[in-house]
Design a protein around this motif. Sequence first.
Motif, PDB file in Angstrom:
ATOM      1  N   GLY B 323       0.845  -1.116  -0.208  1.00 34.56           N
ATOM      2  CA  GLY B 323       0.217   0.065   0.179  1.00 34.56           C
ATOM      3  C   GLY B 323       0.861   1.190   0.165  1.00 34.56           C
ATOM      4  N   ALA B 324       0.134   2.459  -0.244  1.00 37.85           N
ATOM      5  CA  ALA B 324       0.803   3.730  -0.549  1.00 37.85           C
ATOM      6  C   ALA B 324       1.706   4.152   0.722  1.00 37.85           C
ATOM      7  CB  ALA B 324      -0.146   4.832  -0.665  1.00 37.85           C
ATOM      8  N   ARG B 325       1.195   4.072   1.967  1.00 31.84           N
ATOM      9  CA  ARG B 325       1.809   4.563   2.954  1.00 31.84           C
ATOM     10  C   ARG B 325       3.180   3.776   3.354  1.00 31.84           C
ATOM     11  NH1 ARG B 325      -0.179   8.736   6.287  1.00 31.84           N
ATOM     12  NH2 ARG B 325      -1.826   9.858   5.084  1.00 31.84           N
ATOM     13  N   ALA B 326       3.123   2.473   3.058  1.00 33.24           N
ATOM     14  CA  ALA B 326       4.040   1.408   3.500  1.00 33.24           C
ATOM     15  C   ALA B 326       5.258   1.809   2.367  1.00 33.24           C
ATOM     16  CB  ALA B 326       3.574   0.057   3.236  1.00 33.24           C
ATOM     17  N   ALA B 327       4.732   2.103   1.134  1.00 37.63           N
ATOM     18  CA  ALA B 327       5.714   2.366  -0.045  1.00 37.63           C
ATOM     19  C   ALA B 327       6.478   3.675   0.261  1.00 37.63           C
ATOM     20  CB  ALA B 327       4.883   2.712  -1.152  1.00 37.63           C
ATOM     21  N   GLU B 328       5.694   4.587   0.843  1.00 36.55           N
ATOM     22  CA  GLU B 328       6.513   5.845   1.253  1.00 36.55           C
ATOM     23  C   GLU B 328       7.626   5.589   2.045  1.00 36.55           C
ATOM     24  OE1 GLU B 328       3.421   8.476   2.621  1.00 36.55           O
ATOM     25  OE2 GLU B 328       4.921   9.582   3.511  1.00 36.55           O
ATOM     26  N   GLU B 329       7.428   4.763   3.234  1.00 36.94           N
ATOM     27  CA  GLU B 329       8.325   4.520   4.238  1.00 36.94           C
ATOM     28  C   GLU B 329       9.563   3.648   3.602  1.00 36.94           C
ATOM     29  OE1 GLU B 329       8.167   6.405   6.504  1.00 36.94           O
ATOM     30  OE2 GLU B 329       5.819   6.614   6.679  1.00 36.94           O
ATOM     31  N   GLN B 349      24.487   6.262  11.057  1.00 31.94           N
ATOM     32  CA  GLN B 349      23.611   7.379  10.858  1.00 31.94           C
ATOM     33  C   GLN B 349      22.401   6.642  10.258  1.00 31.94           C
ATOM     34  OE1 GLN B 349      25.300  10.755   8.902  1.00 31.94           O
ATOM     35  NE2 GLN B 349      23.217  11.745   8.716  1.00 31.94           N
ATOM     36  N   ARG B 350      22.653   5.976   9.442  1.00 31.68           N
ATOM     37  CA  ARG B 350      21.542   5.074   8.726  1.00 31.68           C
ATOM     38  C   ARG B 350      20.771   4.388   9.588  1.00 31.68           C
ATOM     39  NH1 ARG B 350      22.810  -0.709   5.427  1.00 31.68           N
ATOM     40  NH2 ARG B 350      22.815  -1.122   7.598  1.00 31.68           N
ATOM     41  N   ASP B 351      21.109   3.642  10.394  1.00 32.08           N
ATOM     42  CA  ASP B 351      20.213   2.791  11.100  1.00 32.08           C
ATOM     43  C   ASP B 351      19.519   3.713  12.455  1.00 32.08           C
ATOM     44  OD1 ASP B 351      21.541   0.699   9.657  1.00 32.08           O
ATOM     45  OD2 ASP B 351      22.719   0.168  11.702  1.00 32.08           O
ATOM     46  N   GLN B 352      20.035   4.820  12.703  1.00 34.46           N
ATOM     47  CA  GLN B 352      19.603   5.912  13.744  1.00 34.46           C
ATOM     48  C   GLN B 352      18.362   6.397  12.973  1.00 34.46           C
ATOM     49  OE1 GLN B 352      22.063   6.804  16.464  1.00 34.46           O
ATOM     50  NE2 GLN B 352      20.529   6.020  17.310  1.00 34.46           N
ATOM     51  N   SER B 353      18.422   6.859  11.798  1.00 35.38           N
ATOM     52  CA  SER B 353      17.672   7.540  11.143  1.00 35.38           C
ATOM     53  C   SER B 353      16.270   6.536  10.763  1.00 35.38           C
ATOM     54  CB  SER B 353      18.011   8.261   9.567  1.00 35.38           C
ATOM     55  OG  SER B 353      19.059   9.102   9.953  1.00 35.38           O
ATOM     56  N   ALA B 354      16.705   5.173  10.333  1.00 33.17           N
ATOM     57  CA  ALA B 354      15.672   4.334  10.103  1.00 33.17           C
ATOM     58  C   ALA B 354      14.812   3.880  11.138  1.00 33.17           C
ATOM     59  CB  ALA B 354      16.410   3.132   9.376  1.00 33.17           C
ATOM     60  N   VAL B 355      15.094   4.209  12.270  1.00 32.52           N
ATOM     61  CA  VAL B 355      14.136   3.929  13.355  1.00 32.52           C
ATOM     62  C   VAL B 355      12.747   4.095  13.328  1.00 32.52           C
ATOM     63  CG1 VAL B 355      13.951   3.760  15.928  1.00 32.52           C
ATOM     64  CG2 VAL B 355      16.147   3.382  14.967  1.00 32.52           C
ATOM     65  N   PRO B 356      12.706   5.852  13.213  1.00 37.36           N
ATOM     66  CA  PRO B 356      11.242   6.106  13.215  1.00 37.36           C
ATOM     67  C   PRO B 356      10.582   5.753  12.070  1.00 37.36           C
ATOM     68  CG  PRO B 356      12.595   7.775  12.940  1.00 37.36           C
ATOM     69  CD  PRO B 356      13.518   6.655  13.282  1.00 37.36           C
ATOM     70  N   ARG B 358      10.962   2.647  10.285  1.00 43.11           N
ATOM     71  CA  ARG B 358      10.501   1.596  10.465  1.00 43.11           C
ATOM     72  C   ARG B 358       9.288   1.239  11.351  1.00 43.11           C
ATOM     73  NH1 ARG B 358      13.723  -1.825   7.762  1.00 43.11           N
ATOM     74  NH2 ARG B 358      16.154  -1.240   7.728  1.00 43.11           N
ATOM     75  N   THR B 359       9.185   1.920  12.282  1.00 40.94           N
ATOM     76  CA  THR B 359       8.103   2.000  13.047  1.00 40.94           C
ATOM     77  C   THR B 359       6.925   2.254  12.324  1.00 40.94           C
ATOM     78  OG1 THR B 359       9.413   2.818  14.896  1.00 40.94           O
ATOM     79  CG2 THR B 359       7.069   3.042  15.251  1.00 40.94           C
ATOM     80  N   ALA B 360       6.994   3.553  11.450  1.00 42.09           N
ATOM     81  CA  ALA B 360       5.847   3.902  10.498  1.00 42.09           C
ATOM     82  C   ALA B 360       5.397   2.817   9.668  1.00 42.09           C
ATOM     83  CB  ALA B 360       6.029   5.251   9.788  1.00 42.09           C
ATOM     84  N   LEU B 361       6.577   2.165   9.134  1.00 41.43           N
ATOM     85  CA  LEU B 361       6.467   1.077   8.107  1.00 41.43           C
ATOM     86  C   LEU B 361       5.500  -0.080   8.731  1.00 41.43           C
ATOM     87  CD1 LEU B 361       6.845  -0.263   5.262  1.00 41.43           C
ATOM     88  CD2 LEU B 361       9.105  -1.071   6.295  1.00 41.43           C
ATOM     89  N   ASP B 362       5.935  -0.575   9.912  1.00 41.84           N
ATOM     90  CA  ASP B 362       5.232  -1.535  10.494  1.00 41.84           C
ATOM     91  C   ASP B 362       3.790  -1.223  10.737  1.00 41.84           C
ATOM     92  OD1 ASP B 362       7.511  -2.794  10.537  1.00 41.84           O
ATOM     93  OD2 ASP B 362       8.037  -2.698  12.900  1.00 41.84           O
TER      94      ASP B 362
END
Lengths: 375, 483
Positions: B323-329, B349-356, B358-362
């Motif tokens: 879906g669209a929202r998952a795609a965005e993340e 930095q990559r892993d840190q930036s990814a935390v929020p 991934r939460t949104a993706l889940d």
Amino acid sequence: MTATASFRPDVIVIGGGLHGCSAALHLSMRGVRVLVLEKDHVARHASGVNAGGVRQLGRHVAEVPLSVASMALWHRIRELVDDDCGFESHGQIKVAESEAELETVRARVAELTALGFTHEEVVGQDELRALVPAIADHCVGALVSRGDGAAIPFRTTFAFRRKAISLGARFQEGGAVTRLVRKNNLWTVETADGGVHEAPVVVNAAGAWADRIAAQVGEPVPLEVIAPMLMITARVAPFIRPVVGATGRTLSFKQFPNGTVLIGGGLLGRAVRDENRTELDFSQVSVNARTVWDLFPCMRGATIVRSWAGIEARMPDQIPVIGPSGTEPDLYHSFGFSAHGFQLGPIVGRITADLITGGSTDLPIAPFSIGRFAA
Amino acid sequence: MSAPNPKFDFDIAVVGSGPAGLAAAALAASKGASVVLLDEQAEPGGQIYRAVTETPVRDRKVLGPDYWHGAELLGPLRDSGAVHWPGTTVWSVARPREDAGDGHRPIQIGLSRNGSAAMLTVRHVILATGALERPFPIPGWTLPGVLGAGAAQVLLKTSGLVPSGATVMAGSGPLLWLLAWQYLQAGARIDAILDTTPKQNWRAALPLLPGFLRSPYLGKGMKLMLDVRRKLTVIGNVTALRAEGDGALKSVVYTRNGTEHRLPADTLLLHQGVIPNLNLANATGCAQRWDGQQRCWRPTTDDWGATSVEGVSLAGDGAGIGGARAAEEAGRLAALDALHRLGRIGREQRDQSAVPVRTALDRALTGRAFLDTLYTPAEAFRVPADDTIVCRCEEITAGAVREAVRLGCSGPNQAKSFLRCGMGPCQGRLCGPTVTEVIAAERGVSPAEVGYYRLRPPVKPITLAELAALPKTAADIDAVFKH
């Protein structure tokens, strides 16, 4: 279709391409029990995806006798394999774009005539236009072989396979040959899927992988793996019958009965043979498109829908390896067709069968000896 | 080789400007990478946010708030400095034959714009090619008047067009309900919805319901469905379907509880969910696997969207429907990983930036399993009867495919050789999944074993003239792409 324990082949053919299938057919016709081992599936590589040209025209002089003999078989292909293989004989033409090129093809015909071959002829501008009305105005003439034509590669290879099976041959697909040993006059051939097969005689028709088989028996060859590229257009109204090539540049151009136009010419992409994969090089595809743009103005608006490359083998001298091994008895090679082996398929299978069942053949195969690469 | 032209030499190319592509391009460019966003359409948005900047449908209620979220992705893109090339068709992605010698193996992108083709060199590609409608082969689906619901939705978004005359919608899946709802809002006539969702899917999906109850879309989805059910005739448990007519659609025939019914119709909109649009990834050589739950092929990717091909990532529905929202993340994750691979940001930095992210993706993926299970198309529609055409380009029936299997055809690639199936201009887009399923069923093996087409560039048709005029030098390219 699978080999069973009770099946004891007289000959194991390595490689399920056209040459492997043709050898299997001709051997089966003589009552020889054949097992074909194919690492992927029949016609997976060059034999399924090549341009399908059935061409005597412009061949290396050493190949001409074989090519002429093969053409006789092509014209009776239905008698041989119970299928017309999509073979149509509307001639093949090599277009000359300048007087100098025309001079070259005249010399070529003179050379062939001296050798006793008459299948090629030079035609002037008027005859060229009669044969190919769509050709660009600047073309001055051509070299023509009227008995040539084209067939459908996959259908052809499958027809050979089907007929061979009907005569008793067996095919084992999906396991690459990993080991080859000869002991007590018997070859043992192992495959990656765990198969172990035995036969007194082996044929190496493994195409772009054939050098690995040869190396197993201490006979390394300088085989180059190549990926000739092809492209095909969306359907256009029928406008051409012969297969057209060019004298001064690389081209293979023909229209199928369904209207699609196949454009090739041996320009190379990159082959990754261990992954069964090719990569295209669009700067080279573009060269091919440019040739068509120049020679067939009516094609300029055509749509290209697909391009691809097959994995093939090329020898340094551009002619194949055909004949007995130089190091081992009861091993025969049939590979390295250098991007023009399709037309030779019917005859080379017969030659291989001749060698295995009679010890000799009536066609001149000395130039194709693997010994020419021996150190 | 001439010197590289900065205008034609980017760090990252993003292909597709749907939610995944918009988010990926904006994030990557905002961190200083040179990014080009390539898209076929004249305006950004992809299919889901199609024409979001210029749709004639001004009443925001018609397309709903989820649609208008697309507009929020455009500001960040503009601010990021990413170069946006709309109206650009990407027809090939390939590793060049030579190594650049700078530690990266550059990637060549074949593209066409304004009738001219060019090769573009980049260091990383993010494919955000989205989804396409799953083929829905029924007898008569090639008749004029029968079209995909998604295609109809594009007409609504881009031109404000709705079907006229008697209109029937048929199929299964959330998008079918959304489109029905949008048509309702637009005042279009829908005579009936034929719901083909198999009864037994509910039984299979029920254990997954708790997950779905936490889904952010639950409320919206329920409201939408109830709205549609209240205002339109919805006929459930439809098990067989065919379109009839002489030269054009006249009626839709369906079976319900063992009885055949007939509805007059001028337009039939078919929909059986969406599947990844993997053609470009496939032609690029990205490994793919069979997804048994979504019943489709999907390119294999890691947690960051990296594919089996070095330098090529995938984000969004092109890697599996979310879906669209998952795609965005997913687009953001792919961008972060590309930045890391290019040495723009460190691993931490990559892993840190990814935390929020991934939460949104889940959160966006919550409840997906329930939807996938509930809306799995019935076997009869995935594996059609003998007389149904599966390959529209070459007019090959399911029966012909079965016959080829009996002659030794073991997979879709052999079907190409046996039948020319999948060899037409669409290169299998409309028959690939069906051919896989038909061969698998006939052989009694899984689709995974049967495999899928090896697709070939150009993935989108280009003209011989474009190819012949392919610019060879940077100056040539400049002349083509002056803008």
